[in-house]
Design an enzyme around this catalytic site. Structure first.
Site, PDB file in Angstrom:
ATOM      1  NE  ARG A   5      -4.172   4.967   0.329  1.00  0.00           N
ATOM      2  CZ  ARG A   5      -5.406   4.516   0.564  1.00  0.00           C
ATOM      3  NH1 ARG A   5      -6.280   5.278   1.182  1.00  0.00           N
ATOM      4  NH2 ARG A   5      -5.762   3.303   0.189  1.00  0.00           N
TER       5      ARG A   5
ATOM      6  CE  LYS B  54     -14.244  -2.919 -13.833  1.00  0.00           C
ATOM      7  NZ  LYS B  54     -14.945  -1.794 -13.145  1.00  0.00           N
TER       8      LYS B  54
ATOM      9  CB  SER C 173      -0.892  -0.014   1.243  1.00  0.00           C
ATOM     10  OG  SER C 173      -1.525   1.229   1.416  1.00  0.00           O
TER      11      SER C 173
HETATM   12  P1  NAP Z   1      -9.590   3.227  -5.348  1.00  0.00           P
HETATM   13  O1  NAP Z   1     -10.539   3.238  -4.207  1.00  0.00           O
HETATM   14  O2  NAP Z   1      -9.156   4.512  -5.930  1.00  0.00           O
HETATM   15  O3  NAP Z   1      -8.330   2.357  -4.882  1.00  0.00           O
HETATM   16  C1  NAP Z   1      -7.239   2.076  -5.687  1.00  0.00           C
HETATM   17  C2  NAP Z   1      -6.025   1.925  -4.770  1.00  0.00           C
HETATM   18  O4  NAP Z   1      -4.896   1.600  -5.578  1.00  0.00           O
HETATM   19  C3  NAP Z   1      -5.660   3.202  -4.039  1.00  0.00           C
HETATM   20  O5  NAP Z   1      -6.380   3.357  -2.847  1.00  0.00           O
HETATM   21  C4  NAP Z   1      -4.182   3.004  -3.794  1.00  0.00           C
HETATM   22  O6  NAP Z   1      -4.041   2.168  -2.656  1.00  0.00           O
HETATM   23  C5  NAP Z   1      -3.749   2.218  -4.999  1.00  0.00           C
HETATM   24  N1  NAP Z   1      -3.165   3.117  -6.013  1.00  0.00           N
HETATM   25  C6  NAP Z   1      -3.653   4.275  -6.479  1.00  0.00           C
HETATM   26  N2  NAP Z   1      -2.830   4.810  -7.387  1.00  0.00           N
HETATM   27  C7  NAP Z   1      -1.803   3.976  -7.492  1.00  0.00           C
HETATM   28  C8  NAP Z   1      -0.615   3.992  -8.265  1.00  0.00           C
HETATM   29  N3  NAP Z   1      -0.343   4.990  -9.097  1.00  0.00           N
HETATM   30  N4  NAP Z   1       0.240   2.970  -8.130  1.00  0.00           N
HETATM   31  C9  NAP Z   1      -0.041   1.964  -7.291  1.00  0.00           C
HETATM   32  N5  NAP Z   1      -1.158   1.903  -6.526  1.00  0.00           N
HETATM   33  C10 NAP Z   1      -2.013   2.896  -6.637  1.00  0.00           C
HETATM   34  O7  NAP Z   1     -10.187   2.371  -6.565  1.00  0.00           O
HETATM   35  P2  NAP Z   1     -11.147   1.104  -6.490  1.00  0.00           P
HETATM   36  O8  NAP Z   1     -12.566   1.543  -6.562  1.00  0.00           O
HETATM   37  O9  NAP Z   1     -10.760   0.202  -5.398  1.00  0.00           O
HETATM   38  O10 NAP Z   1     -10.827   0.470  -7.920  1.00  0.00           O
HETATM   39  C11 NAP Z   1      -9.620  -0.212  -8.174  1.00  0.00           C
HETATM   40  C12 NAP Z   1      -9.863  -1.118  -9.364  1.00  0.00           C
HETATM   41  O11 NAP Z   1     -10.900  -2.045  -9.006  1.00  0.00           O
HETATM   42  C13 NAP Z   1     -10.366  -0.360 -10.599  1.00  0.00           C
HETATM   43  O12 NAP Z   1      -9.793  -0.898 -11.763  1.00  0.00           O
HETATM   44  C14 NAP Z   1     -11.865  -0.596 -10.585  1.00  0.00           C
HETATM   45  O13 NAP Z   1     -12.434  -0.612 -11.886  1.00  0.00           O
HETATM   46  C15 NAP Z   1     -11.949  -1.983  -9.950  1.00  0.00           C
HETATM   47  N6  NAP Z   1     -13.234  -2.231  -9.278  1.00  0.00           N
HETATM   48  C16 NAP Z   1     -13.777  -1.317  -8.422  1.00  0.00           C
HETATM   49  C17 NAP Z   1     -15.025  -1.567  -7.855  1.00  0.00           C
HETATM   50  C18 NAP Z   1     -15.666  -0.626  -6.869  1.00  0.00           C
HETATM   51  O14 NAP Z   1     -16.814  -0.866  -6.468  1.00  0.00           O
HETATM   52  N7  NAP Z   1     -15.006   0.429  -6.431  1.00  0.00           N
HETATM   53  C19 NAP Z   1     -15.731  -2.732  -8.183  1.00  0.00           C
HETATM   54  C20 NAP Z   1     -15.114  -3.659  -9.005  1.00  0.00           C
HETATM   55  C21 NAP Z   1     -13.885  -3.394  -9.558  1.00  0.00           C
HETATM   56  P3  NAP Z   1      -2.765   2.260  -1.668  1.00  0.00           P
HETATM   57  O15 NAP Z   1      -2.629   3.661  -1.237  1.00  0.00           O
HETATM   58  O16 NAP Z   1      -3.137   1.329  -0.593  1.00  0.00           O
HETATM   59  O17 NAP Z   1      -1.577   1.802  -2.490  1.00  0.00           O
END
Ligand code: NAP
Length: 311
Positions: A38, A91, A36
């Protein structure tokens, strides 16, 4: 039973909502580490700031789930495969088709399992719709995927940047159902993508599809500006006049107005069961079809501009 020592990369919304509880409940996996940026901590697992530190400190780790935004997925997955890990991809599995092709080839060369997950496909109603359509041609199909971006993606700035997919982030879930249930290949025939003037990703999209067979109309409407009731529906009419209505993102199927299948969603539980099978068989599952439809929409789409988006 082999118990796989798994690490998660990216501790955002989907990791908290699904991956953590689902892995905790699956005896085939033991969450031993998280990476992570963060420094988010998870009970029972070690936290690292970067995947490379995790691989160096914990060589016993054999599997990772990559749950970051898509723009960085290819580099992170490649690094994991190079370190000898099996990889589950959230995805969309990559930002581009060529990145995904590269990962598939590299996983094969490394002898490691690569698994592209499309969570909306893991619904009993979707599987049943696929079986019902297997011996029919589809005359009409209308996808309506309309939700409120402020409600579902608060603070997710990456989603509005180039490669962040915009409204295709949820829309690709509908496309993953489409490619799963259609009995024949589907092509994007035309697309209109609407971009807020201050964003590099669309807030709405209208698509028209074609197949090799006769059909009246095959369309998708994606819109992130819907407040109030949210809509994730696909209505299909076959050549014989049967109407299938897949509702609630694929959780419910009605056939000719009668309830046919409704099962409480267990998408991620089924994803991790499938992953355990793939690991047992040492077999990759790489499906690029939904990503191709998004890429094609960007390739041939007309670009429209609308008012700026402010959260
Ligand atoms: P999110 O809340 O923005 O979380 C993504 C996490 O990835 C961030 O909290 C960060 O975690 C890490 N991250 C961000 N920028 C990064 C970078 N440049 N390099 C490495 N790590 C980075 O997004 P999310 O909603 O979980 O979505 C993530 C993926 O899951 C997307 O592709 C989305 O389409 C998919 N998804 C989301 C959902 C949903 O309901 N939200 C459902 C199904 C699929 P750390 O600070 O801990 O590293």
């Amino acid at each position: 039973m082999t118990v796989h020592k798994i690490g998660i990369i990216g501790l955002g919304k989907i990791t908290e909502d699904q991956h953590l509880p689902v892995i905790a409940a699956n005896p085939a996996f033991d969450l031993v580490a998280v990476s992570s940026q963060r420094g988010i901590k998870v009970d029972g697992a070690r936290t690292f700031r970067a995947p490379a530190d995790m691989y160096e400190a914990m060589p016993e780790l054999d599997v990772v789930a990559v749950c970051t935004p898509p723009q960085v997925r290819h580099a992170i997955a490649r690094e994991a495969l190079a370190a000898g890990k099996h990889v589950l991809l959230e995805k969309p599995p990559a930002a581009t088709i060529s990145e995904l092709d590269d990962l598939a080839a590299f996983a094969a060369a490394q002898g490691r399992v690569l698994f592209t997950t499309w969570h909306s496909q893991y619904n009993a109603a979707v599987a049943h719709a696929r079986d019902l359509l297997a011996h029919h041609s589809v005359k009409r199909l209308a996808i309506t995927w309309k939700e409120d971006v402020r409600r579902w993606h608060p603070g997710q700035k990456w989603i509005w940047t180039a490669g962040g997919f915009g409204v295709f982030d949820p829309g690709i879930n509908a496309l993953s159902i489409l490619t799963e249930i259609m009995p024949t290949p589907v092509f994007v025939r035309s697309a209109e993508l609407t971009f807020p003037e201050n964003c590099d990703a669309p807030i709405a999209a209208s698509l028209a599809f074609a197949t090799n067979g006769p059909h009246d109309s095959l369309t998708a409407e994606f819109d992130w500006r819907q407040t109030g009731p949210q809509t994730w529906d696909i209505v299909i009419e076959t050549d014989e006049g049967t109407e299938l209505r897949l509702a609630n993102g694929g959780a419910r199927l009605e056939v000719n107005g009668e309830l046919d299948v409704e099962r409480k969603p267990a998408e991620y539980e089924d994803i991790y069961h499938r992953f355990a099978q793939l690991l047992r068989d040492n077999r990759s599952l790489v499906d690029s079809a939904p990503l191709r439809l998004v890429a094609d929409s960007f390739l041939i789409g007309r670009r429209l501009t609308t008012e700026p988006f402010h959260e």
